[in-house]
Write a protein that holds these residues in place. Structure first.
Motif, PDB file in Angstrom:
ATOM      1  N   LEU A 128       0.851  -1.190   0.000  1.00  0.00           N
ATOM      2  CA  LEU A 128       0.000   0.000   0.000  1.00  0.00           C
ATOM      3  C   LEU A 128       0.883   1.236   0.000  1.00  0.00           C
ATOM      4  CD1 LEU A 128      -2.662  -1.018   2.686  1.00  0.00           C
ATOM      5  CD2 LEU A 128      -3.030  -0.841   0.222  1.00  0.00           C
ATOM      6  N   ASP A 129       0.556   2.213  -0.864  1.00  0.00           N
ATOM      7  CA  ASP A 129       1.345   3.435  -0.874  1.00  0.00           C
ATOM      8  C   ASP A 129       0.857   4.396   0.227  1.00  0.00           C
ATOM      9  OD1 ASP A 129      -0.943   4.697  -1.803  1.00  0.00           O
ATOM     10  OD2 ASP A 129      -0.193   5.054  -3.824  1.00  0.00           O
ATOM     11  N   ALA A 130       1.395   5.598   0.245  1.00  0.00           N
ATOM     12  CA  ALA A 130       1.066   6.568   1.300  1.00  0.00           C
ATOM     13  C   ALA A 130      -0.405   6.960   1.286  1.00  0.00           C
ATOM     14  CB  ALA A 130       1.937   7.814   1.137  1.00  0.00           C
ATOM     15  N   ARG A 131      -1.073   6.757   0.136  1.00  0.00           N
ATOM     16  CA  ARG A 131      -2.494   7.090   0.030  1.00  0.00           C
ATOM     17  C   ARG A 131      -3.377   5.851   0.197  1.00  0.00           C
ATOM     18  NH1 ARG A 131      -2.906  11.306  -5.074  1.00  0.00           N
ATOM     19  NH2 ARG A 131      -1.547  12.950  -4.230  1.00  0.00           N
ATOM     20  N   ASP A 132      -2.790   4.765   0.668  1.00  0.00           N
ATOM     21  CA  ASP A 132      -3.500   3.490   0.845  1.00  0.00           C
ATOM     22  C   ASP A 132      -4.001   2.913  -0.477  1.00  0.00           C
ATOM     23  OD1 ASP A 132      -3.110   3.177   3.550  1.00  0.00           O
ATOM     24  OD2 ASP A 132      -4.925   4.286   4.103  1.00  0.00           O
ATOM     25  N   ARG A 133      -3.303   3.213  -1.544  1.00  0.00           N
ATOM     26  CA  ARG A 133      -3.611   2.611  -2.844  1.00  0.00           C
ATOM     27  C   ARG A 133      -2.741   1.369  -3.029  1.00  0.00           C
ATOM     28  NH1 ARG A 133      -3.140   7.050  -7.473  1.00  0.00           N
ATOM     29  NH2 ARG A 133      -3.988   5.329  -8.695  1.00  0.00           N
ATOM     30  N   VAL A 134      -3.330   0.326  -3.607  1.00  0.00           N
ATOM     31  CA  VAL A 134      -2.584  -0.906  -3.857  1.00  0.00           C
ATOM     32  C   VAL A 134      -1.608  -0.680  -5.016  1.00  0.00           C
ATOM     33  CG1 VAL A 134      -2.738  -3.321  -4.579  1.00  0.00           C
ATOM     34  CG2 VAL A 134      -4.461  -2.360  -3.030  1.00  0.00           C
ATOM     35  N   VAL A 135      -0.373  -1.083  -4.798  1.00  0.00           N
ATOM     36  CA  VAL A 135       0.660  -0.972  -5.821  1.00  0.00           C
ATOM     37  C   VAL A 135       1.290  -2.343  -6.028  1.00  0.00           C
ATOM     38  CG1 VAL A 135       2.819   0.139  -6.525  1.00  0.00           C
ATOM     39  CG2 VAL A 135       1.162   1.401  -5.129  1.00  0.00           C
ATOM     40  N   LEU A 136       1.371  -2.770  -7.280  1.00  0.00           N
ATOM     41  CA  LEU A 136       2.061  -4.007  -7.643  1.00  0.00           C
ATOM     42  C   LEU A 136       3.252  -3.617  -8.510  1.00  0.00           C
ATOM     43  CD1 LEU A 136      -1.007  -6.228  -8.676  1.00  0.00           C
ATOM     44  CD2 LEU A 136      -0.117  -5.743  -6.387  1.00  0.00           C
ATOM     45  N   GLN A 137       4.401  -4.195  -8.229  1.00  0.00           N
ATOM     46  CA  GLN A 137       5.610  -3.823  -8.966  1.00  0.00           C
ATOM     47  C   GLN A 137       6.335  -5.048  -9.519  1.00  0.00           C
ATOM     48  OE1 GLN A 137       7.845  -1.462  -6.085  1.00  0.00           O
ATOM     49  NE2 GLN A 137       7.095   0.433  -7.007  1.00  0.00           N
ATOM     50  N   VAL A 138       6.893  -4.877 -10.708  1.00  0.00           N
ATOM     51  CA  VAL A 138       7.797  -5.859 -11.304  1.00  0.00           C
ATOM     52  C   VAL A 138       9.150  -5.165 -11.434  1.00  0.00           C
ATOM     53  CG1 VAL A 138       8.299  -7.308 -13.317  1.00  0.00           C
ATOM     54  CG2 VAL A 138       5.919  -6.971 -12.577  1.00  0.00           C
ATOM     55  N   ILE A 139      10.150  -5.705 -10.749  1.00  0.00           N
ATOM     56  CA  ILE A 139      11.463  -5.058 -10.672  1.00  0.00           C
ATOM     57  C   ILE A 139      12.527  -6.018 -11.209  1.00  0.00           C
ATOM     58  CG2 ILE A 139      13.144  -3.959  -9.122  1.00  0.00           C
ATOM     59  CD1 ILE A 139      10.749  -3.756  -7.080  1.00  0.00           C
ATOM     60  N   ASP A 140      13.408  -5.510 -12.052  1.00  0.00           N
ATOM     61  CA  ASP A 140      14.539  -6.328 -12.498  1.00  0.00           C
ATOM     62  C   ASP A 140      15.827  -5.516 -12.408  1.00  0.00           C
ATOM     63  OD1 ASP A 140      15.554  -5.275 -15.252  1.00  0.00           O
ATOM     64  OD2 ASP A 140      13.390  -5.360 -15.559  1.00  0.00           O
ATOM     65  N   ASN A 141      16.956  -6.213 -12.319  1.00  0.00           N
ATOM     66  CA  ASN A 141      18.249  -5.536 -12.237  1.00  0.00           C
ATOM     67  C   ASN A 141      19.005  -5.620 -13.563  1.00  0.00           C
ATOM     68  OD1 ASN A 141      18.805  -8.291 -12.088  1.00  0.00           O
ATOM     69  ND2 ASN A 141      20.496  -8.057 -10.630  1.00  0.00           N
ATOM     70  N   GLY A 142      18.238  -5.434 -14.646  1.00  0.00           N
ATOM     71  CA  GLY A 142      18.817  -5.478 -15.988  1.00  0.00           C
ATOM     72  C   GLY A 142      19.475  -4.173 -16.398  1.00  0.00           C
ATOM     73  N   PRO A 143      19.670  -3.983 -17.709  1.00  0.00           N
ATOM     74  CA  PRO A 143      20.403  -2.819 -18.211  1.00  0.00           C
ATOM     75  C   PRO A 143      19.658  -1.501 -18.074  1.00  0.00           C
ATOM     76  CG  PRO A 143      19.511  -4.087 -20.030  1.00  0.00           C
ATOM     77  CD  PRO A 143      19.275  -4.896 -18.788  1.00  0.00           C
ATOM     78  N   GLY A 144      18.359  -1.565 -17.786  1.00  0.00           N
ATOM     79  CA  GLY A 144      17.600  -0.327 -17.632  1.00  0.00           C
ATOM     80  C   GLY A 144      17.075   0.205 -18.952  1.00  0.00           C
ATOM     81  N   ILE A 145      16.317   1.291 -18.865  1.00  0.00           N
ATOM     82  CA  ILE A 145      15.698   1.924 -20.032  1.00  0.00           C
ATOM     83  C   ILE A 145      16.120   3.384 -20.059  1.00  0.00           C
ATOM     84  CG2 ILE A 145      13.510   2.466 -21.182  1.00  0.00           C
ATOM     85  CD1 ILE A 145      12.253   0.189 -19.500  1.00  0.00           C
ATOM     86  N   LEU A 146      16.609   3.835 -21.194  1.00  0.00           N
ATOM     87  CA  LEU A 146      17.066   5.216 -21.308  1.00  0.00           C
ATOM     88  C   LEU A 146      15.909   6.192 -21.094  1.00  0.00           C
ATOM     89  CD1 LEU A 146      19.405   4.864 -24.414  1.00  0.00           C
ATOM     90  CD2 LEU A 146      20.088   5.097 -22.015  1.00  0.00           C
ATOM     91  N   PRO A 147      16.187   7.376 -20.529  1.00  0.00           N
ATOM     92  CA  PRO A 147      15.121   8.350 -20.251  1.00  0.00           C
ATOM     93  C   PRO A 147      14.275   8.688 -21.471  1.00  0.00           C
ATOM     94  CG  PRO A 147      17.155   9.029 -19.181  1.00  0.00           C
ATOM     95  CD  PRO A 147      17.499   7.842 -20.028  1.00  0.00           C
ATOM     96  N   GLU A 148      14.896   8.857 -22.638  1.00  0.00           N
ATOM     97  CA  GLU A 148      14.122   9.217 -23.831  1.00  0.00           C
ATOM     98  C   GLU A 148      13.180   8.100 -24.258  1.00  0.00           C
ATOM     99  OE1 GLU A 148      18.441   8.422 -25.225  1.00  0.00           O
ATOM    100  OE2 GLU A 148      17.397   9.320 -23.511  1.00  0.00           O
ATOM    101  N   ALA A 149      13.560   6.844 -23.990  1.00  0.00           N
ATOM    102  CA  ALA A 149      12.693   5.713 -24.317  1.00  0.00           C
ATOM    103  C   ALA A 149      11.558   5.594 -23.299  1.00  0.00           C
ATOM    104  CB  ALA A 149      13.500   4.430 -24.369  1.00  0.00           C
ATOM    105  N   GLN A 150      11.828   5.937 -22.046  1.00  0.00           N
ATOM    106  CA  GLN A 150      10.803   5.863 -21.003  1.00  0.00           C
ATOM    107  C   GLN A 150       9.612   6.747 -21.337  1.00  0.00           C
ATOM    108  OE1 GLN A 150      12.178   6.197 -16.868  1.00  0.00           O
ATOM    109  NE2 GLN A 150      14.238   5.705 -17.563  1.00  0.00           N
ATOM    110  N   GLU A 151       9.861   7.875 -22.004  1.00  0.00           N
ATOM    111  CA  GLU A 151       8.787   8.803 -22.355  1.00  0.00           C
ATOM    112  C   GLU A 151       7.869   8.238 -23.436  1.00  0.00           C
ATOM    113  OE1 GLU A 151      10.669  12.402 -23.542  1.00  0.00           O
ATOM    114  OE2 GLU A 151      11.651  12.749 -21.603  1.00  0.00           O
ATOM    115  N   LYS A 152       8.365   7.265 -24.214  1.00  0.00           N
ATOM    116  CA  LYS A 152       7.606   6.756 -25.364  1.00  0.00           C
ATOM    117  C   LYS A 152       7.170   5.306 -25.209  1.00  0.00           C
ATOM    118  CE  LYS A 152      10.504   9.598 -28.413  1.00  0.00           C
ATOM    119  NZ  LYS A 152      11.489   9.543 -29.514  1.00  0.00           N
TER     120      LYS A 152
END
Length: 199
Positions: A128-152
């Motif tokens: 639960l986040d600070a607003r008591d909303r349910v949050v589900l996350q998928v996390i990996d320790n891979g190479p990541g995504i460049l900022p310009e790609a994250q926007e698209k």
């Protein structure tokens, strides 16, 4: 179509050239037709998302089902897999099948991103986040995504993969919108990528 042997006759040479042009044209048409069919099928997937059937269900149950489905792939790719739900009784109101589809898509992307990485790891988190909303996350320790790609990254048909369709994340984004929720990404190149489903 096979080209006739060159006999020194100009007409034969012309015929061979015409056949080569025809063969190339046929291959081009075939390739473009397959590309168009793939585009149409991808577009249909985007426009045919079923209306969510809402029900209350435990997050841990969904995570366990997804883990069972993906465990073999993770083992094959030497990826460690961790689950975390806090509190353990955490529940969410959503369509379980559609949410599973989103999580599986995100996990498949993570597995692909981790290909060849040593000490690869994927984590599923529910809280639960600070607003008591349910949050589900998928996390990996891979190479990541460049900022310009994250926007698209959620734009239909945008992809950073050589063989990707650019549909999976867009479908996932649409599914979360149908749940009046959101799907977001945060990434630190070479460190980790986190996709968050917020309800």
């Amino acid at each position: 179509l096979s080209s006739p042997p060159f006999t020194g006759d100009p007409d034969t040479a012309y015929d061979r050239e015409a056949l080569d042009d025809l063969r190339n044209a046929v291959h081009t048409i075939e390739k473009r037709s397959k590309g168009l069919l793939h585009f149409v099928e991808s577009y249909r997937k985007l426009t045919r998302i079923p209306k969510p059937t809402f029900q209350v269900f435990p997050v841990e149950a969904v995570f366990n089902r997804v883990h069972q489905l993906m465990r073999g792939k993770c083992v094959d790719h030497n990826i460690a897999f961790a689950l975390s739900v806090e509190p353990q009784t955490l529940e969410v109101t959503a369509d379980p099948e559609l949410i599973e589809q989103v999580i599986i898509n995100l996990l498949l992307n993570a597995i692909e991103a981790l290909d060849g990485k040593s000490s690869a790891m994927i984590q599923l988190r529910g809280f639960l986040d600070a607003r008591d909303r349910v949050v589900l996350q998928v996390i990996d320790n891979g190479p990541g995504i460049l900022p310009e790609a994250q926007e698209k990254i959620f734009i239909p048909f945008f992809t950073t993969k050589k063989s990707g369709s650019g549909i999976g994340l867009s479908l996932s984004h649409q599914i979360m919108r149908l749940h009046r929720g959101s799907l977001s990404v945060s990434s630190a190149p070479t460190e980790r990528t986190t996709f968050s489903l917020r309800f």
